[in-house]
Design a protein around this motif. Structure first.
Motif, PDB file in Angstrom:
ATOM      1  N   GLY A  33       1.032  -1.216   0.120  1.00 21.91           N
ATOM      2  CA  GLY A  33       0.020  -0.152   0.047  1.00 21.91           C
ATOM      3  C   GLY A  33       0.805   1.243  -0.006  1.00 21.91           C
ATOM      4  O   GLY A  33       0.424   2.366  -0.508  1.00 21.91           O
ATOM      5  N   GLY A  34       2.139   1.371   0.670  1.00 20.88           N
ATOM      6  CA  GLY A  34       2.864   2.413   0.582  1.00 20.88           C
ATOM      7  C   GLY A  34       3.637   2.496  -0.333  1.00 20.88           C
ATOM      8  O   GLY A  34       4.175   3.482  -0.602  1.00 20.88           O
ATOM      9  N   ALA A  35       3.730   1.438  -1.163  1.00 19.11           N
ATOM     10  CA  ALA A  35       4.903   1.572  -2.409  1.00 19.11           C
ATOM     11  C   ALA A  35       4.275   1.595  -3.780  1.00 19.11           C
ATOM     12  O   ALA A  35       4.686   2.287  -4.854  1.00 19.11           O
ATOM     13  CB  ALA A  35       5.535   0.029  -2.537  1.00 19.11           C
ATOM     14  N   LEU A  36       2.776   1.303  -3.919  1.00 19.89           N
ATOM     15  CA  LEU A  36       2.130   1.262  -5.079  1.00 19.89           C
ATOM     16  C   LEU A  36       0.956   2.115  -4.953  1.00 19.89           C
ATOM     17  O   LEU A  36       0.176   2.255  -3.918  1.00 19.89           O
ATOM     18  CB  LEU A  36       1.719   0.069  -5.550  1.00 19.89           C
ATOM     19  N   PRO A  37       0.378   2.872  -5.993  1.00 20.45           N
ATOM     20  CA  PRO A  37      -0.723   3.827  -5.948  1.00 20.45           C
ATOM     21  C   PRO A  37      -1.906   2.764  -6.064  1.00 20.45           C
ATOM     22  O   PRO A  37      -1.877   1.790  -6.300  1.00 20.45           O
ATOM     23  CB  PRO A  37      -0.684   4.417  -7.199  1.00 20.45           C
ATOM     24  N   ARG A  38      -3.027   3.267  -5.226  1.00 18.14           N
ATOM     25  CA  ARG A  38      -4.056   2.479  -4.820  1.00 18.14           C
ATOM     26  C   ARG A  38      -4.697   1.942  -6.329  1.00 18.14           C
ATOM     27  O   ARG A  38      -5.256   0.767  -6.184  1.00 18.14           O
ATOM     28  CB  ARG A  38      -4.769   3.212  -4.037  1.00 18.14           C
ATOM     29  N   LEU A  39      -4.642   2.754  -7.370  1.00 19.51           N
ATOM     30  CA  LEU A  39      -5.257   2.169  -8.536  1.00 19.51           C
ATOM     31  C   LEU A  39      -4.559   0.908  -9.049  1.00 19.51           C
ATOM     32  O   LEU A  39      -5.449  -0.027  -9.515  1.00 19.51           O
ATOM     33  CB  LEU A  39      -5.087   3.275  -9.802  1.00 19.51           C
ATOM     34  N   LEU A  40      -3.440   0.510  -8.928  1.00 22.07           N
ATOM     35  CA  LEU A  40      -2.935  -0.524  -9.181  1.00 22.07           C
ATOM     36  C   LEU A  40      -3.284  -1.758  -8.173  1.00 22.07           C
ATOM     37  O   LEU A  40      -2.868  -2.830  -8.439  1.00 22.07           O
ATOM     38  CB  LEU A  40      -1.389  -0.599  -9.242  1.00 22.07           C
ATOM     39  N   LEU A  41      -4.101  -1.644  -7.184  1.00 11.17           N
ATOM     40  CA  LEU A  41      -4.235  -2.444  -6.130  1.00 11.17           C
ATOM     41  C   LEU A  41      -5.899  -2.666  -6.059  1.00 11.17           C
ATOM     42  O   LEU A  41      -6.407  -3.551  -5.100  1.00 11.17           O
ATOM     43  CB  LEU A  41      -3.741  -2.308  -4.835  1.00 11.17           C
ATOM     44  N   ILE A  42      -6.464  -2.078  -7.020  1.00 12.98           N
ATOM     45  CA  ILE A  42      -7.996  -2.274  -6.674  1.00 12.98           C
ATOM     46  C   ILE A  42      -8.530  -3.594  -6.951  1.00 12.98           C
ATOM     47  O   ILE A  42      -9.482  -4.015  -6.110  1.00 12.98           O
ATOM     48  CB  ILE A  42      -8.699  -1.143  -7.924  1.00 12.98           C
ATOM     49  N   GLU A  43      -7.897  -4.404  -7.767  1.00 18.48           N
ATOM     50  CA  GLU A  43      -8.331  -5.727  -7.988  1.00 18.48           C
ATOM     51  C   GLU A  43      -8.024  -6.523  -6.816  1.00 18.48           C
ATOM     52  O   GLU A  43      -8.777  -7.592  -6.497  1.00 18.48           O
ATOM     53  CB  GLU A  43      -7.376  -6.458  -9.561  1.00 18.48           C
ATOM     54  N   ALA A  44      -6.926  -6.169  -6.153  1.00 15.07           N
ATOM     55  CA  ALA A  44      -6.616  -7.051  -5.019  1.00 15.07           C
ATOM     56  C   ALA A  44      -7.632  -6.654  -3.954  1.00 15.07           C
ATOM     57  O   ALA A  44      -7.895  -7.600  -3.076  1.00 15.07           O
ATOM     58  CB  ALA A  44      -5.178  -6.669  -4.597  1.00 15.07           C
ATOM     59  N   GLU A  45      -8.086  -5.373  -3.708  1.00 16.43           N
ATOM     60  CA  GLU A  45      -9.302  -4.957  -2.810  1.00 16.43           C
ATOM     61  C   GLU A  45     -10.325  -5.668  -3.099  1.00 16.43           C
ATOM     62  O   GLU A  45     -11.037  -6.294  -2.109  1.00 16.43           O
ATOM     63  CB  GLU A  45      -9.480  -3.628  -3.006  1.00 16.43           C
ATOM     64  N   TYR A  46     -10.729  -5.990  -4.412  1.00 16.07           N
ATOM     65  CA  TYR A  46     -12.026  -6.710  -4.662  1.00 16.07           C
ATOM     66  C   TYR A  46     -11.708  -8.024  -4.244  1.00 16.07           C
ATOM     67  O   TYR A  46     -12.689  -8.840  -3.893  1.00 16.07           O
ATOM     68  CB  TYR A  46     -12.086  -6.703  -6.222  1.00 16.07           C
TER      69      TYR A  46
END
Length: 219
Positions: free
Chosen positions: A160-173
Protein backbone atom coordinates in the motif's frame (compact mmCIF):
# COMPACT_ATOMS: atom_id res chain seq x y z
CA UNK A 1 -3.12 -4.34 -14.71
CA UNK A 2 0.54 -4.12 -13.68
CA UNK A 3 0.08 -6.12 -10.49
CA UNK A 4 -1.82 -9.19 -9.43
CA UNK A 5 -2.17 -10.43 -5.88
CA UNK A 6 -1.88 -14.17 -5.30
CA UNK A 7 -3.57 -15.29 -2.11
CA UNK A 8 -2.64 -18.30 0.00
CA UNK A 9 -3.06 -21.57 -1.85
CA UNK A 10 -6.16 -23.01 -0.19
CA UNK A 11 -4.39 -23.71 3.06
CA UNK A 12 -1.90 -25.98 1.31
CA UNK A 13 -4.56 -28.22 -0.20
CA UNK A 14 -4.12 -29.64 -3.68
CA UNK A 15 -6.18 -28.00 -6.38
CA UNK A 16 -9.04 -29.56 -8.30
CA UNK A 17 -8.34 -32.12 -11.01
CA UNK A 18 -9.89 -32.49 -14.43
CA UNK A 19 -12.38 -35.12 -13.24
CA UNK A 20 -13.55 -32.78 -10.47
CA UNK A 21 -14.48 -30.20 -13.10
CA UNK A 22 -16.67 -32.68 -15.00
CA UNK A 23 -19.92 -31.16 -13.78
CA UNK A 24 -22.02 -33.11 -16.29
CA UNK A 25 -20.62 -36.38 -14.96
CA UNK A 26 -21.14 -35.20 -11.38
CA UNK A 27 -24.76 -34.40 -12.18
CA UNK A 28 -25.38 -37.82 -13.74
CA UNK A 29 -24.00 -39.52 -10.62
CA UNK A 30 -26.12 -37.35 -8.35
CA UNK A 31 -29.33 -37.95 -10.30
CA UNK A 32 -28.77 -41.71 -10.35
CA UNK A 33 -28.34 -41.66 -6.57
CA UNK A 34 -32.13 -41.32 -6.50
CA UNK A 35 -32.58 -44.50 -8.53
CA UNK A 36 -32.24 -45.82 -12.11
CA UNK A 37 -33.00 -43.34 -14.91
CA UNK A 38 -32.93 -43.01 -18.67
CA UNK A 39 -30.61 -40.41 -20.15
CA UNK A 40 -33.62 -38.42 -21.39
CA UNK A 41 -35.10 -38.38 -17.90
CA UNK A 42 -31.84 -37.01 -16.48
CA UNK A 43 -31.69 -34.33 -19.15
CA UNK A 44 -35.27 -33.29 -18.40
CA UNK A 45 -34.47 -33.12 -14.67
CA UNK A 46 -31.47 -30.87 -15.34
CA UNK A 47 -33.60 -28.47 -17.37
CA UNK A 48 -36.52 -28.51 -14.93
CA UNK A 49 -34.32 -27.74 -11.91
CA UNK A 50 -32.23 -25.11 -13.73
CA UNK A 51 -28.83 -26.75 -13.27
CA UNK A 52 -27.29 -24.05 -15.46
CA UNK A 53 -23.76 -25.22 -14.73
CA UNK A 54 -24.48 -28.25 -16.94
CA UNK A 55 -23.75 -27.12 -20.49
CA UNK A 56 -23.67 -28.66 -23.94
CA UNK A 57 -26.83 -30.76 -23.62
CA UNK A 58 -27.69 -33.24 -24.94
CA UNK A 59 -24.30 -34.17 -26.40
CA UNK A 60 -22.42 -33.58 -23.14
CA UNK A 61 -24.87 -35.85 -21.31
CA UNK A 62 -24.28 -38.79 -23.66
CA UNK A 63 -20.50 -38.30 -23.50
CA UNK A 64 -20.65 -38.26 -19.69
CA UNK A 65 -22.74 -41.43 -19.58
CA UNK A 66 -20.23 -43.16 -21.87
CA UNK A 67 -17.29 -42.14 -19.63
CA UNK A 68 -19.00 -43.11 -16.40
CA UNK A 69 -20.10 -46.46 -17.80
CA UNK A 70 -16.57 -47.17 -19.08
CA UNK A 71 -15.14 -46.39 -15.64
CA UNK A 72 -17.62 -48.65 -13.86
CA UNK A 73 -19.34 -45.82 -12.02
CA UNK A 74 -22.72 -46.48 -13.64
CA UNK A 75 -24.09 -49.53 -15.43
CA UNK A 76 -26.89 -50.24 -17.87
CA UNK A 77 -29.90 -52.04 -16.43
CA UNK A 78 -32.04 -52.52 -19.53
CA UNK A 79 -32.75 -51.08 -22.96
CA UNK A 80 -36.28 -50.45 -24.19
CA UNK A 81 -37.90 -49.11 -27.33
CA UNK A 82 -41.43 -47.74 -27.28
CA UNK A 83 -43.44 -47.52 -30.48
CA UNK A 84 -42.42 -44.46 -32.46
CA UNK A 85 -39.66 -43.52 -30.00
CA UNK A 86 -35.88 -43.99 -30.04
CA UNK A 87 -34.22 -46.74 -28.03
CA UNK A 88 -33.59 -45.79 -24.40
CA UNK A 89 -31.19 -47.34 -21.90
CA UNK A 90 -31.87 -47.35 -18.18
CA UNK A 91 -28.78 -46.72 -16.03
CA UNK A 92 -28.12 -47.20 -12.34
CA UNK A 93 -25.36 -46.09 -10.00
CA UNK A 94 -22.76 -48.67 -8.92
CA UNK A 95 -21.21 -48.81 -5.46
CA UNK A 96 -18.03 -47.33 -6.94
CA UNK A 97 -20.11 -44.55 -8.48
CA UNK A 98 -21.73 -43.78 -5.14
CA UNK A 99 -18.32 -43.51 -3.49
CA UNK A 100 -16.99 -41.37 -6.34
CA UNK A 101 -19.96 -39.00 -6.11
CA UNK A 102 -19.40 -38.37 -2.42
CA UNK A 103 -15.66 -37.95 -2.92
CA UNK A 104 -16.15 -35.42 -5.73
CA UNK A 105 -18.70 -33.38 -3.80
CA UNK A 106 -16.41 -33.32 -0.77
CA UNK A 107 -13.47 -32.08 -2.86
CA UNK A 108 -15.52 -29.38 -4.58
CA UNK A 109 -16.89 -28.18 -1.25
CA UNK A 110 -13.61 -28.00 0.60
CA UNK A 111 -11.35 -26.61 -2.15
CA UNK A 112 -11.70 -22.94 -3.19
CA UNK A 113 -11.22 -22.41 -6.90
CA UNK A 114 -11.20 -19.33 -9.17
CA UNK A 115 -14.04 -20.94 -11.14
CA UNK A 116 -16.96 -20.44 -8.77
CA UNK A 117 -19.17 -22.64 -10.94
CA UNK A 118 -17.70 -25.78 -9.37
CA UNK A 119 -18.71 -24.57 -5.90
CA UNK A 120 -22.22 -23.81 -7.15
CA UNK A 121 -22.42 -27.40 -8.43
CA UNK A 122 -21.16 -28.79 -5.13
CA UNK A 123 -23.74 -26.79 -3.19
CA UNK A 124 -26.42 -28.09 -5.55
CA UNK A 125 -25.56 -31.64 -4.46
CA UNK A 126 -24.74 -30.90 -0.84
CA UNK A 127 -27.50 -33.29 0.24
CA UNK A 128 -25.62 -36.23 -1.29
CA UNK A 129 -23.35 -36.16 1.77
CA UNK A 130 -24.11 -37.01 5.39
CA UNK A 131 -24.33 -33.86 7.51
CA UNK A 132 -21.04 -34.60 9.29
CA UNK A 133 -19.14 -34.94 6.00
CA UNK A 134 -20.69 -31.77 4.61
CA UNK A 135 -19.74 -29.84 7.73
CA UNK A 136 -16.18 -31.13 7.65
CA UNK A 137 -15.73 -30.15 3.99
CA UNK A 138 -17.23 -26.70 4.52
CA UNK A 139 -15.10 -26.11 7.61
CA UNK A 140 -11.97 -26.86 5.59
CA UNK A 141 -13.14 -24.46 2.90
CA UNK A 142 -13.73 -21.72 5.47
CA UNK A 143 -10.24 -22.25 6.87
CA UNK A 144 -8.68 -22.10 3.39
CA UNK A 145 -10.61 -18.94 2.54
CA UNK A 146 -9.54 -17.33 5.82
CA UNK A 147 -5.90 -18.13 5.07
CA UNK A 148 -6.26 -16.72 1.55
CA UNK A 149 -7.88 -13.53 2.86
CA UNK A 150 -5.10 -13.09 5.41
CA UNK A 151 -2.50 -13.49 2.66
CA UNK A 152 -4.13 -10.92 0.39
CA UNK A 153 -4.56 -8.48 3.27
CA UNK A 154 -0.90 -8.83 4.23
CA UNK A 155 0.21 -8.11 0.68
CA UNK A 156 -2.04 -5.07 0.47
CA UNK A 157 -0.63 -3.76 3.73
CA UNK A 158 2.91 -4.29 2.49
CA UNK A 159 2.39 -2.76 -0.95
CA UNK A 160 0.00 0.00 0.00
CA UNK A 161 2.82 2.40 0.69
CA UNK A 162 4.81 1.46 -2.40
CA UNK A 163 2.15 1.39 -5.12
CA UNK A 164 -0.74 3.73 -5.91
CA UNK A 165 -4.13 2.37 -4.93
CA UNK A 166 -5.23 2.34 -8.57
CA UNK A 167 -2.90 -0.63 -9.15
CA UNK A 168 -4.31 -2.50 -6.15
CA UNK A 169 -8.04 -2.16 -6.79
CA UNK A 170 -8.34 -5.70 -8.11
CA UNK A 171 -6.62 -7.00 -4.98
CA UNK A 172 -9.11 -5.09 -2.84
CA UNK A 173 -11.93 -6.69 -4.80
CA UNK A 174 -10.41 -10.15 -4.41
CA UNK A 175 -10.08 -9.63 -0.67
CA UNK A 176 -13.73 -8.58 -0.43
CA UNK A 177 -14.81 -11.57 -2.53
CA UNK A 178 -12.80 -14.13 -0.56
CA UNK A 179 -13.75 -12.67 2.82
CA UNK A 180 -17.42 -12.52 1.80
CA UNK A 181 -17.41 -16.17 0.74
CA UNK A 182 -15.66 -17.13 3.99
CA UNK A 183 -18.37 -15.40 6.03
CA UNK A 184 -21.15 -16.99 3.97
CA UNK A 185 -19.67 -20.48 4.39
CA UNK A 186 -19.36 -19.94 8.13
CA UNK A 187 -23.02 -18.88 8.29
CA UNK A 188 -24.04 -21.98 6.33
CA UNK A 189 -22.05 -24.12 8.75
CA UNK A 190 -23.87 -22.53 11.67
CA UNK A 191 -27.21 -23.35 10.03
CA UNK A 192 -26.15 -26.96 9.46
CA UNK A 193 -24.88 -27.49 12.96
CA UNK A 194 -27.83 -25.71 14.52
CA UNK A 195 -30.42 -27.63 12.52
CA UNK A 196 -31.75 -24.57 10.69
CA UNK A 197 -31.08 -26.27 7.34
CA UNK A 198 -33.26 -29.38 7.00
CA UNK A 199 -31.70 -32.58 5.66
CA UNK A 200 -34.21 -35.06 4.21
CA UNK A 201 -33.50 -38.70 4.95
CA UNK A 202 -35.06 -39.71 1.63
CA UNK A 203 -32.83 -38.39 -1.15
CA UNK A 204 -35.72 -38.65 -3.61
CA UNK A 205 -37.29 -35.70 -1.82
CA UNK A 206 -34.45 -33.43 -2.93
CA UNK A 207 -35.48 -33.29 -6.59
CA UNK A 208 -38.94 -33.36 -8.14
CA UNK A 209 -39.92 -36.23 -10.41
CA UNK A 210 -42.20 -34.06 -12.55
CA UNK A 211 -41.84 -30.67 -14.19
CA UNK A 212 -41.82 -27.60 -11.98
CA UNK A 213 -45.24 -25.89 -11.92
CA UNK A 214 -45.29 -23.01 -14.36
CA UNK A 215 -42.31 -24.30 -16.32
CA UNK A 216 -42.80 -25.37 -19.94
CA UNK A 217 -42.15 -29.05 -20.63
CA UNK A 218 -38.90 -29.94 -22.36
CA UNK A 219 -39.32 -30.45 -26.08
Amino acid sequence: MLYRVHGAREGGMAGLGRADRDLVGLTVLALLLQGPRHTYDMQRQIVDTHKDFVTGLPRSMYHAVTRLSRDGLITAVETTRDAGRPERTLYRLTDAGRDELRARVRRLLRTPDPDTTVFVAALSYLGCLPVAEACDALERRAEALAASADGIRAQLDRLGGALPRLLLIEAEYELARVAGERDWVRALLADLRGGALSWPEDLAALLPTTSIPGEPPMS
